[in-house]
Design an enzyme around this catalytic site. Structure first.
Site, PDB file in Angstrom:
ATOM      1  N   TYR A  78     -13.604   7.825 -12.771  1.00 55.76           N
ATOM      2  CA  TYR A  78     -13.565   6.590 -11.967  1.00 55.76           C
ATOM      3  C   TYR A  78     -14.224   5.445 -12.739  1.00 55.76           C
ATOM      4  CZ  TYR A  78     -14.445   3.370  -8.089  1.00 55.76           C
ATOM      5  OH  TYR A  78     -14.483   2.269  -7.282  1.00 55.76           O
ATOM      6  N   THR A 126     -16.227   1.093   3.537  1.00 58.58           N
ATOM      7  CA  THR A 126     -14.791   1.344   3.702  1.00 58.58           C
ATOM      8  C   THR A 126     -14.567   2.856   3.779  1.00 58.58           C
ATOM      9  OG1 THR A 126     -14.193   1.668   1.379  1.00 58.58           O
ATOM     10  CG2 THR A 126     -14.338  -0.624   2.135  1.00 58.58           C
ATOM     11  N   ASP A 160       0.859  -1.190   0.000  1.00 57.02           N
ATOM     12  CA  ASP A 160       0.000   0.000   0.000  1.00 57.02           C
ATOM     13  C   ASP A 160       0.897   1.242   0.000  1.00 57.02           C
ATOM     14  OD1 ASP A 160      -3.235   0.342   0.952  1.00 57.02           O
ATOM     15  OD2 ASP A 160      -1.984   2.141   1.074  1.00 57.02           O
ATOM     16  N   ASP A 214       3.755   2.269  -4.437  1.00 52.99           N
ATOM     17  CA  ASP A 214       2.918   3.225  -5.176  1.00 52.99           C
ATOM     18  C   ASP A 214       2.498   2.562  -6.486  1.00 52.99           C
ATOM     19  OD1 ASP A 214       1.751   5.240  -6.620  1.00 52.99           O
ATOM     20  OD2 ASP A 214       3.393   6.668  -6.390  1.00 52.99           O
ATOM     21  N   LYS A 228     -12.576   1.896 -14.074  1.00 54.50           N
ATOM     22  CA  LYS A 228     -13.077   0.584 -13.644  1.00 54.50           C
ATOM     23  C   LYS A 228     -13.603  -0.239 -14.822  1.00 54.50           C
ATOM     24  CE  LYS A 228     -11.960   0.874  -9.357  1.00 54.50           C
ATOM     25  NZ  LYS A 228     -10.964  -0.061  -8.812  1.00 54.50           N
TER      26      LYS A 228
HETATM   27  N1  LIG Z   1     -15.854   0.740  -1.100  1.00 56.21           N
HETATM   28  C1  LIG Z   1     -16.654   0.637  -2.147  1.00 56.21           C
HETATM   29  O1  LIG Z   1     -17.881   0.904  -2.054  1.00 56.21           O
HETATM   30  C2  LIG Z   1     -16.094   0.174  -3.481  1.00 56.21           C
HETATM   31  C3  LIG Z   1     -17.007  -0.089  -4.497  1.00 56.21           C
HETATM   32  C4  LIG Z   1     -16.526  -0.526  -5.731  1.00 56.21           C
HETATM   33  C5  LIG Z   1     -15.169  -0.689  -5.923  1.00 56.21           C
HETATM   34  N2  LIG Z   1     -14.298  -0.414  -4.932  1.00 56.21           N
HETATM   35  C6  LIG Z   1     -12.876  -0.600  -5.214  1.00 56.21           C
HETATM   36  O2  LIG Z   1     -12.295  -1.430  -4.256  1.00 56.21           O
HETATM   37  C7  LIG Z   1     -10.900  -1.138  -4.152  1.00 56.21           C
HETATM   38  C8  LIG Z   1     -10.562  -0.957  -2.675  1.00 56.21           C
HETATM   39  O3  LIG Z   1     -11.236   0.191  -2.212  1.00 56.21           O
HETATM   40  P1  LIG Z   1     -11.704   0.380  -0.687  1.00 56.21           P
HETATM   41  O4  LIG Z   1     -13.146   0.679  -0.719  1.00 56.21           O
HETATM   42  O5  LIG Z   1     -11.171  -0.713   0.131  1.00 56.21           O
HETATM   43  O6  LIG Z   1     -10.983   1.774  -0.377  1.00 56.21           O
HETATM   44  P2  LIG Z   1      -9.930   2.202   0.724  1.00 56.21           P
HETATM   45  O7  LIG Z   1      -9.704   3.655   0.485  1.00 56.21           O
HETATM   46  O8  LIG Z   1     -10.365   1.747   2.056  1.00 56.21           O
HETATM   47  O9  LIG Z   1      -8.633   1.389   0.299  1.00 56.21           O
HETATM   48  C9  LIG Z   1      -7.891   1.712  -0.835  1.00 56.21           C
HETATM   49  C10 LIG Z   1      -6.430   1.515  -0.520  1.00 56.21           C
HETATM   50  O10 LIG Z   1      -5.679   1.817  -1.711  1.00 56.21           O
HETATM   51  C11 LIG Z   1      -4.523   2.524  -1.315  1.00 56.21           C
HETATM   52  N3  LIG Z   1      -3.982   3.328  -2.413  1.00 56.21           N
HETATM   53  C12 LIG Z   1      -4.472   4.477  -2.932  1.00 56.21           C
HETATM   54  N4  LIG Z   1      -3.642   4.956  -3.870  1.00 56.21           N
HETATM   55  C13 LIG Z   1      -2.617   4.066  -3.957  1.00 56.21           C
HETATM   56  C14 LIG Z   1      -1.448   4.011  -4.739  1.00 56.21           C
HETATM   57  N5  LIG Z   1      -1.131   4.976  -5.618  1.00 56.21           N
HETATM   58  N6  LIG Z   1      -0.612   2.966  -4.572  1.00 56.21           N
HETATM   59  C15 LIG Z   1      -0.899   1.994  -3.667  1.00 56.21           C
HETATM   60  N7  LIG Z   1      -1.973   2.007  -2.884  1.00 56.21           N
HETATM   61  C16 LIG Z   1      -2.831   3.035  -3.032  1.00 56.21           C
HETATM   62  C17 LIG Z   1      -4.979   3.414  -0.170  1.00 56.21           C
HETATM   63  O11 LIG Z   1      -3.891   3.875   0.614  1.00 56.21           O
HETATM   64  C18 LIG Z   1      -5.929   2.497   0.574  1.00 56.21           C
HETATM   65  O12 LIG Z   1      -5.256   1.768   1.601  1.00 56.21           O
HETATM   66  C19 LIG Z   1     -10.673   0.110  -4.985  1.00 56.21           C
HETATM   67  O13 LIG Z   1     -10.122  -0.256  -6.223  1.00 56.21           O
HETATM   68  C20 LIG Z   1     -12.066   0.679  -5.159  1.00 56.21           C
HETATM   69  O14 LIG Z   1     -12.170   1.435  -6.340  1.00 56.21           O
HETATM   70  C21 LIG Z   1     -14.729   0.010  -3.704  1.00 56.21           C
END
Ligand SMILES: NC(=O)c1ccc[n+]([C@@H]2O[C@H](COP(=O)([O-])OP(=O)(O)OC[C@H]3O[C@@H](n4cnc5c(N)ncnc54)[C@H](O)[C@@H]3O)[C@@H](O)[C@H]2O)c1
Length: 249
Positions: A157, A191, A37, A62, A161
């Site tokens: 976004y 989240t 992360d 990153d 996706k």
């Molecule tokens: N939470 C939702 O409702 C939801 C819905 C659909 C899709 N998603 C997808 O699920 C995945 C996880 O999201 P989440 O909800 O757990 O969010 P979150 O923000 O809790 O976790 C995302 C993580 O990605 C890390 N991150 C961000 N930029 C980064 C980078 N440049 N390099 C490495 N790490 C990086 C962040 O530090 C964070 O720990 C994402 O791809 C998000 O688009 C989430």
């Protein structure tokens, strides 16, 4: 639960939300896990929380940096000798109307959510193919937005996706039969990424979800585990929607 005792998993975005829950789930299934992360404190805390330094490693990573993906693979190989499973959960979700979106805002979204998926999938696939077994499983976390387009002020976004869904299918063809590649398209999951959005309009969102609740990160993690497991041995190039019925397409 699944038996991952002989598996080595790399999880990106493992410092929070879905990635963190996935690391915990795979670890509970017996896997050795490498958590990655960009948030150093968060990924270290997630790894420490597993309470098992013998079966875990973590890396500040990153997603936008191709060299970081190579370093992540090098760490996994140095610690555990192989990579069997990759879950790509690192991502960002930023609000911006297209009409006022800057080039930099568009590029940043693509850089993290899509370029990042390419860099880490390429690096891990090479390691999987070079291993003795020459096999593996990859899961990319897309979104319902990848199917229906991003919600208001999230066109970039949704595009990133949708790109993930198409990338997964191409990857599935390129890497078959050695490596299976699938996507998960979550709906609203509880989240930090969407906490503010849900605070503002959570009640309205619930009305559109047949199961009448927001999902838990663990409910995405368990589907990722299924897709990485032998139970999904004939599944590749697929996208599984985990949205409580909010999107039936
Ligand atoms: N939470 C939702 O409702 C939801 C819905 C659909 C899709 N998603 C997808 O699920 C995945 C996880 O999201 P989440 O909800 O757990 O969010 P979150 O923000 O809790 O976790 C995302 C993580 O990605 C890390 N991150 C961000 N930029 C980064 C980078 N440049 N390099 C490495 N790490 C990086 C962040 O530090 C964070 O720990 C994402 O791809 C998000 O688009 C989430």
């Amino acid at each position: 639960m699944f038996d991952f005792h002989d598996k080595i998993a790399v999880i990106t975005g493992a410092g929070s939300g879905i990635g963190r829950a996935t690391a915990a789930f795979f670890h509970a299934c017996g896997a050795r896990v490498v958590l990655a992360d960009i948030n150093a404190a968060a990924v270290e805390a997630a790894a420490v929380d597993l309470g098992d330094p013998e079966r875990s490693a973590w890396s500040v990573y990153d997603a936008t940096d191709p060299d970081a993906a190579e370093r992540l693979v090098a760490l996994a190989l140095a610690r555990f000798g192989r990579i069997d499973q990759l879950v790509i959960a690192a991502g960002i979700y930023e609000r911006q109307n297209v009409a006022s979106m800057s080039d930099a805002q568009w590029r940043r979204m693509m850089a993290v959510n899509l370029d990042g998926a390419f860099y880490v999938a390429r690096a891990c696939a090479r390691a999987m193919l070079a291993s003795e077994a020459g096999s593996g499983a990859i899961v990319g976390i897309s979104s319902v937005a990848g199917h229906q387009g991003g919600s208001f002020a999230h066109a970039h976004y949704g595009a990133s996706k949708g790109g993930m869904l198409a990338f997964v299918r191409g990857l599935a063809r390129d890497l078959a039969p050695a490596i299976r590649v699938n996507a998960i398209a979550p709906g609203w999951i509880d989240t930090p990424m969407v906490a503010e959005t849900l605070r503002g309009s959570g009640e309205a969102k619930l009305k559109a979800i047949p199961l009448r609740r927001i999902g838990a990160p663990r409910e995405v993690a368990s589907v990722a585990a299924f897709l990485c497991s032998e139970a999904a041995s004939f599944v590749t190039g697929e996208s599984v929607i985990v949205a409580g019925g909010a999107y039936m397409g």
